[in-house]
Design a protein around this motif. Structure first.
Motif, short mmCIF file in Angstrom:
data_model
loop_
_atom_site.label_atom_id
_atom_site.label_comp_id
_atom_site.label_asym_id
_atom_site.label_seq_id
_atom_site.Cartn_x
_atom_site.Cartn_y
_atom_site.Cartn_z
N THR A 105 -78.50 -26.30 8.10
CA THR A 105 -78.75 -27.15 6.95
C THR A 105 -79.62 -28.30 7.41
N LEU A 106 -80.76 -28.46 6.76
CA LEU A 106 -81.67 -29.56 7.07
C LEU A 106 -81.64 -30.52 5.89
N LEU A 107 -81.17 -31.73 6.14
CA LEU A 107 -81.13 -32.78 5.12
C LEU A 107 -82.31 -33.71 5.37
N ALA A 108 -83.31 -33.61 4.52
CA ALA A 108 -84.55 -34.36 4.70
C ALA A 108 -84.55 -35.63 3.87
N GLU A 109 -85.12 -36.69 4.42
CA GLU A 109 -85.28 -37.92 3.65
C GLU A 109 -86.20 -37.66 2.46
N SER A 110 -87.19 -36.81 2.67
CA SER A 110 -88.12 -36.40 1.63
C SER A 110 -88.73 -35.08 2.07
N ALA A 111 -88.97 -34.17 1.14
CA ALA A 111 -89.54 -32.87 1.49
C ALA A 111 -90.34 -32.31 0.33
N VAL A 112 -91.38 -31.55 0.67
CA VAL A 112 -92.23 -30.91 -0.35
C VAL A 112 -92.83 -29.65 0.26
N ALA A 113 -93.00 -28.62 -0.54
CA ALA A 113 -93.67 -27.41 -0.08
C ALA A 113 -95.12 -27.74 0.23
N VAL A 114 -95.66 -27.19 1.32
CA VAL A 114 -97.05 -27.46 1.70
C VAL A 114 -97.99 -27.13 0.55
N LYS A 115 -97.72 -26.04 -0.16
CA LYS A 115 -98.59 -25.64 -1.27
C LYS A 115 -98.60 -26.67 -2.39
N ASP A 116 -97.56 -27.50 -2.50
CA ASP A 116 -97.46 -28.53 -3.53
C ASP A 116 -97.79 -29.92 -3.00
N LEU A 117 -98.27 -29.99 -1.78
CA LEU A 117 -98.48 -31.26 -1.09
C LEU A 117 -99.56 -32.11 -1.76
N ASP A 118 -99.25 -33.37 -1.87
CA ASP A 118 -100.19 -34.36 -2.37
C ASP A 118 -100.72 -35.13 -1.15
N ARG A 119 -101.91 -34.79 -0.70
CA ARG A 119 -102.46 -35.43 0.51
C ARG A 119 -102.63 -36.94 0.32
N ASP A 120 -102.82 -37.37 -0.93
CA ASP A 120 -102.91 -38.81 -1.19
C ASP A 120 -101.58 -39.50 -0.89
N ASP A 121 -100.45 -38.78 -1.12
CA ASP A 121 -99.14 -39.34 -0.82
C ASP A 121 -99.01 -39.61 0.68
N ILE A 122 -99.48 -38.68 1.50
CA ILE A 122 -99.42 -38.89 2.95
C ILE A 122 -100.31 -40.07 3.35
N ALA A 123 -101.49 -40.17 2.74
CA ALA A 123 -102.37 -41.30 3.04
C ALA A 123 -101.68 -42.62 2.66
N ARG A 124 -100.96 -42.64 1.54
CA ARG A 124 -100.23 -43.86 1.14
C ARG A 124 -99.13 -44.18 2.15
N ARG A 125 -98.42 -43.14 2.62
CA ARG A 125 -97.35 -43.36 3.60
C ARG A 125 -97.93 -43.90 4.91
N VAL A 126 -99.09 -43.40 5.32
CA VAL A 126 -99.74 -43.90 6.54
C VAL A 126 -100.11 -45.37 6.35
N GLN A 127 -100.66 -45.71 5.19
CA GLN A 127 -101.03 -47.10 4.92
C GLN A 127 -99.79 -48.00 4.92
N ASP A 128 -98.71 -47.54 4.28
CA ASP A 128 -97.47 -48.31 4.27
C ASP A 128 -96.93 -48.51 5.69
N ALA A 129 -97.02 -47.47 6.51
CA ALA A 129 -96.55 -47.56 7.90
C ALA A 129 -97.40 -48.55 8.69
N ARG A 130 -98.70 -48.57 8.44
CA ARG A 130 -99.57 -49.55 9.11
C ARG A 130 -99.15 -50.97 8.74
N GLU A 131 -98.84 -51.17 7.45
CA GLU A 131 -98.39 -52.49 7.00
C GLU A 131 -97.05 -52.85 7.64
N ASP A 132 -96.17 -51.86 7.80
CA ASP A 132 -94.88 -52.11 8.45
C ASP A 132 -95.07 -52.56 9.90
N VAL A 133 -96.04 -51.98 10.59
CA VAL A 133 -96.33 -52.39 11.97
C VAL A 133 -96.79 -53.85 11.97
#
Length: 135
Positions: free
Chosen positions: A78-106
């Motif tokens: 059993t894998l309990l993910a904080e967040s998960a999405v099928a690759v075929k349904d992936l929103d690449r803009d969402d990953i870019a937003r997460r990267v930007q948020d992580a940069r701000e967190d740093v």
């Protein structure tokens, strides 16, 4: 043909997978793990990455996960993910937003420990982003 075992991939929003599979590759914090039937019991944390599921019919399905943990037993995983999405349904803009948020967190980190955690998460996200762009 490998022996099948029960696998579940769960995020807070929904159950993404609940079926018998042959194997699953998990992006564990200490490195990728391939889990098959009768695996030794282990619990591990998950880093952002791609989970690759080989179904009982031999097809592969891929999911992007953003942290969590996996509970592995001989009869299933059993894998309990904080967040998960099928690759075929992936929103690449969402990953870019997460990267930007992580940069701000740093940048906004209040101490060295928080900065180190934020830098590790940012490194994992940028690796994931690069891997998905190449795919």
């Amino acid at each position: 043909m490998a022996e099948a075992f029960q696998f579940e991939l769960v995020s807070p929003e929904r159950l993404l997978v609940s079926e018998k599979i042959e194997s699953v590759v998990i992006p564990a914090t200490e490195g990728e793990m391939t889990v098959m039937a009768n695996h030794a019991p282990v619990m591990t944390t998950i880093k952002p990455g791609v989970v690759t599921v080989k179904t009982a019919s031999g097809q592969q399905e891929r999911y992007v996960v953003f942290g969590g943990f996996a509970d592995i037993l001989p009869a299933g995983c059993t894998l309990l993910a904080e967040s998960a999405v099928a690759v075929k349904d992936l929103d690449r803009d969402d990953i870019a937003r997460r990267v930007q948020d992580a940069r701000e967190d740093v940048t906004d980190a209040r101490d060295d420990a928080a900065r180190t955690r934020a830098e590790q998460y940012l490194a994992q996200l940028t690796t994931l982003q690069s891997a998905l762009q190449a795919a």
